[in-house]
Enzyme design. Structure first.
Site, mmCIF file in Angstrom:
data_model
loop_
_atom_site.group_PDB
_atom_site.id
_atom_site.type_symbol
_atom_site.label_atom_id
_atom_site.label_comp_id
_atom_site.label_asym_id
_atom_site.label_seq_id
_atom_site.Cartn_x
_atom_site.Cartn_y
_atom_site.Cartn_z
ATOM 1 N N LEU A 174 0.857 -1.170 0.000
ATOM 2 C CA LEU A 174 0.000 0.000 0.000
ATOM 3 C C LEU A 174 0.900 1.230 0.000
ATOM 4 O O LEU A 174 1.934 1.245 0.673
ATOM 5 C CB LEU A 174 -0.881 0.032 1.256
ATOM 6 C CG LEU A 174 -2.172 -0.789 1.261
ATOM 7 C CD1 LEU A 174 -2.797 -0.746 2.651
ATOM 8 C CD2 LEU A 174 -3.151 -0.262 0.232
ATOM 9 N N ASP A 175 0.526 2.261 -0.748
ATOM 10 C CA ASP A 175 1.285 3.504 -0.729
ATOM 11 C C ASP A 175 1.334 4.055 0.690
ATOM 12 O O ASP A 175 0.400 3.835 1.484
ATOM 13 C CB ASP A 175 0.637 4.545 -1.645
ATOM 14 C CG ASP A 175 0.720 4.166 -3.115
ATOM 15 O OD1 ASP A 175 1.622 3.375 -3.460
ATOM 16 O OD2 ASP A 175 -0.096 4.669 -3.904
ATOM 17 N N PRO A 176 2.390 4.807 1.045
ATOM 18 C CA PRO A 176 2.436 5.421 2.379
ATOM 19 C C PRO A 176 1.202 6.265 2.697
ATOM 20 O O PRO A 176 0.745 6.292 3.837
ATOM 21 C CB PRO A 176 3.697 6.302 2.300
ATOM 22 C CG PRO A 176 4.583 5.576 1.331
ATOM 23 C CD PRO A 176 3.649 5.009 0.296
ATOM 24 N N LEU A 177 0.636 6.909 1.680
ATOM 25 C CA LEU A 177 -0.572 7.716 1.874
ATOM 26 C C LEU A 177 -1.759 6.865 2.306
ATOM 27 O O LEU A 177 -2.643 7.323 3.046
ATOM 28 C CB LEU A 177 -0.924 8.429 0.560
ATOM 29 C CG LEU A 177 -2.282 9.136 0.477
ATOM 30 C CD1 LEU A 177 -2.184 10.517 1.122
ATOM 31 C CD2 LEU A 177 -2.750 9.269 -0.963
ATOM 32 N N ALA A 178 -1.804 5.614 1.856
ATOM 33 C CA ALA A 178 -2.973 4.761 2.055
ATOM 34 C C ALA A 178 -3.018 4.158 3.455
ATOM 35 O O ALA A 178 -1.997 3.954 4.112
ATOM 36 C CB ALA A 178 -2.989 3.650 1.012
#
Length: 305
Positions: A47-51
C-alpha cells in the site's frame, strides 16, 4: 563487546493490519514482526504510504501462500480531489495544475459506467514497476518519463458515495494490479477538470475485510502489557486466505505419502484445480492440485511441528 543475536520465535499465521497513514508497507511489516518477534514474515502487496487499511501480513508457514493473496481482488474507498492534478497522482506530489470545477454529482454519475468492467490503464510513473531493472518511481524522481504499456484491469464496482466541495468519495472493487491513482486521474481528465487522490483506504484484500484489521496502536498496547506471545491472539490460521478453495481430507496412509511429495488418490477431490489439504486429524498440511491422472499432487507443504 559482542552483540547478542536476537532469537526470534517460530510463529505462523496471518495478521490483518490496519496500516496507518504515512508508513510504508515494509516499515509496517517490520514493526509488527518486531512486536511478535517473528522469525519469518512477508506482506501481500504494498500500500502507498498515503494509504491506510487492510494489509494482510504473513508469518512463518503462511508466507508460503502470500502469492495467492497478492493475486486477490481488492476493495477501496478513495477521496478524489477535483480540479487539482499532482506529479504523483496523490496528495504527496507537487501540484502541477489547477482548474475550475464546474461538474457535479450528476456529471460524475454519468461518467462512472465508462470506467466499470474491463478497462485499460497506463501505470503511473510513481510506481514500483520496473523498467530495465529500475523501479519507475526512481526514474520519476530523477525527472525521467518512460513509455509504459497499457494493462487490462477489471473494475467490478465503482460507486459515488458522496460529492461536495469539489471532492468525490468513491467505493471501488477491482482486480489485482489496479492503480486507484490512475483511475482517479483518468476520471478527472474525462470530467475536464483533473483530479488526484486525497485519501485512500483499502477496505478489502481477498477474503479479508476492514472489520478484521487491527491497528498498530492496539498491537503496541497489547505488546506493552503482555509481551510477544500476547499478540498471538491476533493471528489467523495459516490457510485463512485460502478458505474459498475446496478442502479435502486425506487418510493417514495417503497423508504420509503426500507429505513426502507423492501424488495420491482422494475420492472427494474436485476434478481439476487447486485445493487445501488436511490430514486425517484435520490439520492443514498444504495445498495440492489435481494432476492429469486424477491424483492430488502436492504444491506447497506445511512444515511439521
Amino acid at each position: 563487546m559482542a552483540q547478542v543475536k536476537r532469537i526470534r520465535r517460530n510463529v505462523s499465521g496471518v495478521l490483518i493490519l490496519d496500516k496507518p497513514r504515512g508508513m510504508s508497507s515494509n516499515a509496517a511489516l517490520q514493526k509488527v514482526r518486531w512486536l511478535l518477534n517473528a522469525e519469518k514474515a512477508g506482506h501481500t502487496g504494498s500500500l502507498d504510504p498515503l494509504a491506510t487499511g487492510v494489509l494482510p501480513l504473513c508469518f512463518g508457514e503462511a508466507t508460503k501462500f502470500s502469492q495467492y493473496l497478492l493475486d486477490a481482488d481488492k476493495g477501496y474507498e478513495t477521496l478524489a480531489q477535483l480540479g487539482v492534478t499532482t506529479s504523483t497522482g496523490d496528495a504527496e506530489g507537487e501540484v502541477t495544475e489547477r482548474r475550475e470545477v464546474t461538474v457535479g454529482r450528476q456529471d460524475i454519475e454519468a461518467l462512472l459506467p465508462r470506467f466499470r468492467g474491463e478497462i485499460k490503464q497506463i501505470p503511473p510513473m510513481y510506481s514500483a514497476l520496473k523498467k530495465d531493472g529500475q523501479p519507475l518511481y526512481k526514474l520519476a524522481r530523477a525527472g525521467e518519463v518512460v513509455e509504459r504499456e497499457a494493462r487490462s484491469v477489471t473494475i467490478a464496482r465503482l460507486d459515488l458515495l458522496a460529492c461536495e466541495n469539489s471532492q468525490a468519495r468513491l467505493a471501488v472493487a477491482c482486480s489485482k494490479g489496479t492503480y486507484i491513482r490512475t483511475l482517479v486521474e483518468d476520471l478527472g481528465q474525462a470530467l475536464g477538470c483533473g483530479a488526484h487522490v486525497a485519501e485512500l483506504r483499502r477496505t478489502q484484500a481477498g477474503p479479508f475485510v476492514l472489520a478484521q484489521a487491527i491497528s498498530l496502536e492496539i498491537l503496541e498496547k497489547v505488546h506493552a502489557e503482555g509481551g510477544n506471545e500476547a499478540l498471538d491472539q491476533f493471528l489467523l490460521p495459516v490457510d485463512s486466505g485460502l478458505e474459498h478453495w475446496p478442502l479435502i481430507q486425506l487418510t493417514e496412509h495417503s497423508a504420509y505419502y503426500w507429505l513426502h511429495g507423492q501424488p495420491v488418490r482422494a475420492p472427494e477431490a474436485p476434478k481439476f484445480g487447486m485445493m487445501r489439504v488436511q490430514d486425517h486429524t484435520g490439520r492443514f498440511i498444504g495445498i495440492g492440485e489435481v494432476s492429469d491422472d486424477g491424483r492430488v499432487a502436492p504444491r506447497r507443504l506445511i512444515r511439521s511441528e
